[in-house]
Design an enzyme around this catalytic site. Structure first.
Site, mmCIF file in Angstrom:
data_model
loop_
_atom_site.group_PDB
_atom_site.id
_atom_site.type_symbol
_atom_site.label_atom_id
_atom_site.label_comp_id
_atom_site.label_asym_id
_atom_site.label_seq_id
_atom_site.Cartn_x
_atom_site.Cartn_y
_atom_site.Cartn_z
ATOM 1 C CG HIS A 123 -1.962 0.977 1.163
ATOM 2 N ND1 HIS A 123 -1.838 2.307 1.449
ATOM 3 C CD2 HIS A 123 -3.322 0.843 0.608
ATOM 4 C CE1 HIS A 123 -3.074 2.888 1.338
ATOM 5 N NE2 HIS A 123 -3.939 2.063 0.975
ATOM 6 C CG ASP A 165 -8.410 -4.369 -2.354
ATOM 7 O OD1 ASP A 165 -9.873 -4.248 -2.230
ATOM 8 O OD2 ASP A 165 -7.794 -3.456 -2.978
#
Ligand code: CMC
Length: 428
Positions: A304, A361
């Site tokens: 991320h 996710d």
């Protein structure tokens, strides 16, 4: 006293103010930089660039913190509903009982979609991706719901219409893609239950609403509701800065979210897990590819831009995934592969050195599969969840007196001036 940063350039010293946020985050204010020094900044991926002040969402990527309007996402996931979180993000505070009732009535009143829109759905080619359809249809809403004269009323109405209709439109698109009868929203059902019913009810097998599934969907949407200045939210703000309608700005956000590095990762994760399963279940070749500098392959659902530790949303999602499967007494072999991948990756030098942890996710697709959502609609589910965040961020930008047309600069590296050469003098 305001801090400043001294910049020495071309024999002169410039003082640049340092601004501080309510959580102590600091930034150099360079808004006068070009005017005073002739310089601009260069920042690929805008990784070091703050584009606005915002009161909506706070993230600390080093500590794995996420709060909406100051409230930890863990508390909201445990105690709140998606509808309440949407209200909180857009209006700044949790609603009173009366405000919540009023909000529910508005969402119910605006939940139908113009019947003529059905024809559009029916005419998309069968292979169209639901994200492309949703982006197009949200933009098309403006033609069905023309502008009101009173600006404040117009904004409130558009926000409510979007929040309510987007869920009807997503379910409608699914039903039409399967050649099934469209199911209308029901006034007796709350936001998430209503969506599930529109998706899965059918005349020969009425849908039985399971409170565990409703609560899982609520948590899924709460976890996606906002994430400060991410790619799609920035798209909404930037497109909105040209003063397009909210529909057009949200349509741009949906298009931006579709990408596999952003919201599209939830679909990509499940496809990756399915590929591992099909190839016999050995995760090693996939990890080897992800580590290989010469291979663009990435482990989807890992890494991320902001979180350099475990994504707090992924922690909640993983727990919820276990709990849901247990309650429904189901077993998903993809979850076993995901857990094995996570365990090996978290102890692998490459992933440790690069601070790569599971993101939201990684487990969300397994939750969605369990609920019955088809893989190609995973990112649509993310979009419905992110909608309140996009709306809140758009509204904040419109209310910000400093917000202006977003128009970055560049460092030109093409040819310097040269003359036009007529076609017959250009050689063969
Ligand atoms: N697998 C393997 N290597 C990775 C991964 C990954 N998933 N993510 C980053 N890296 C490596 C990358 O190769 C680079 O290595 P090096 O420095 O040796 O060249 C380094 O880590 C930094 O990567 P980056 O692309 O500069 O970092 P970023 O901050 O731009 O990337 C990211 C963030 C999310 C695009 C990236 O981690 C990624 O592609 N992850 C997979 C896609 C994904 O799961 N996206 C969902 C993000 S969360 C949902 C949302 O909010 O959008």
């Amino acid at each position: 006293m305001t801090d400043t940063v001294r910049l020495e350039y071309d024999g002169k010293v410039f003082e640049l103010p340092v601004v501080v946020g309510s959580e102590g985050e600091k930034a150099i204010d360079i808004s006068k930089l070009r005017q005073e020094t002739g310089l601009i900044t260069l920042d690929y991926g805008l990784a070091n660039t703050g584009s606005c002040y915002s009161e909506i969402t706070f993230m600390n990527g080093e500590k794995g913190v996420l709060r909406y309007r100051g409230i930890p996402v863990e508390q909201l996931a445990e105690q709140s509903t998606f509808k309440e979180v949407a209200y909180l993000l857009i209006n700044g505070d949790l609603p009173t009982r009366e405000q919540l009732n009023h909000f529910s009535i508005l969402l119910n009143d605006h939940s139908l979609v113009h019947e003529d829109m059905r024809a559009f759905y029916q005419n998309f080619p069968r292979a169209s991706h639901p994200m492309g359809i949703l982006s197009g249809m949200v933009n098309a809403l403006r033609s069905f719901y023309p502008e009101l004269q009173n600006m404040e009323e117009e904004i409130n109405m558009t926000m409510t219409r979007l929040l309510s209709k987007v869920r009807t439109m997503a379910a409608m698109s699914y039903k039409i893609s399967r050649g099934h009868r469209v199911v209308y929203p029901r006034p007796d059902l709350a936001y998430s239950a209503n969506f599930l019913n529109m998706m899965f009810d059918n005349p020969v097998r009425p849908y039985v609403i399971d409170p565990d599934v409703v609560s899982a969907l609520n948590v899924f949407w709460i976890l996606h509701a906002d994430h400060e200045q991410n790619c799609s939210t920035s798209a909404v703000r930037i497109v909105g800065s040209g003063r397009v309608t909210l529909y057009a700005a949200i349509s741009a956000g949906i298009a931006a979210l579709w990408g596999p590095l952003h919201g599209g990762a939830n679909q990509a994760v499940v496809e990756m897990l399915q590929e591992i399963r099909r190839s016999g279940g050995d995760i090693k070749p996939f990890l080897a590819r992800a580590r290989d500098k010469n291979d663009p392959y990435r482990l989807m659902g890992f890494g991320h831009r902001v979180y350099k530790t475990y994504d707090p949303r992924a922690k909640i999602m993983k727990k919820m995934c276990d709990r849901l499967l247990e309650k429904l007494q189901l077993h998903d072999p993809l979850l076993d592969i995901a857990k094995e991948l996570e365990e090996v990756a978290l102890n692998d030098d490459y992933f440790i050195e690069h601070n790569l942890y599971p993101n939201v996710d990684f487990y969300s697709g397994i939750v969605l599969r369990t609920i019955g959502i088809p893989t190609n609609m995973f990112t649509v589910m993310f979009a419905i969840g992110r909608l309140p965040g996009w709306i809140a961020q758009w509204k904040e930008s419109m209310d910000d007196p400093h917000w202006k047309l977003c128009r970055p600069r560049q460092i030109y590296t093409g040819p310097t001036v040269r003359d036009y050469v007529p076609l017959d003098q250009r050689g063969r």
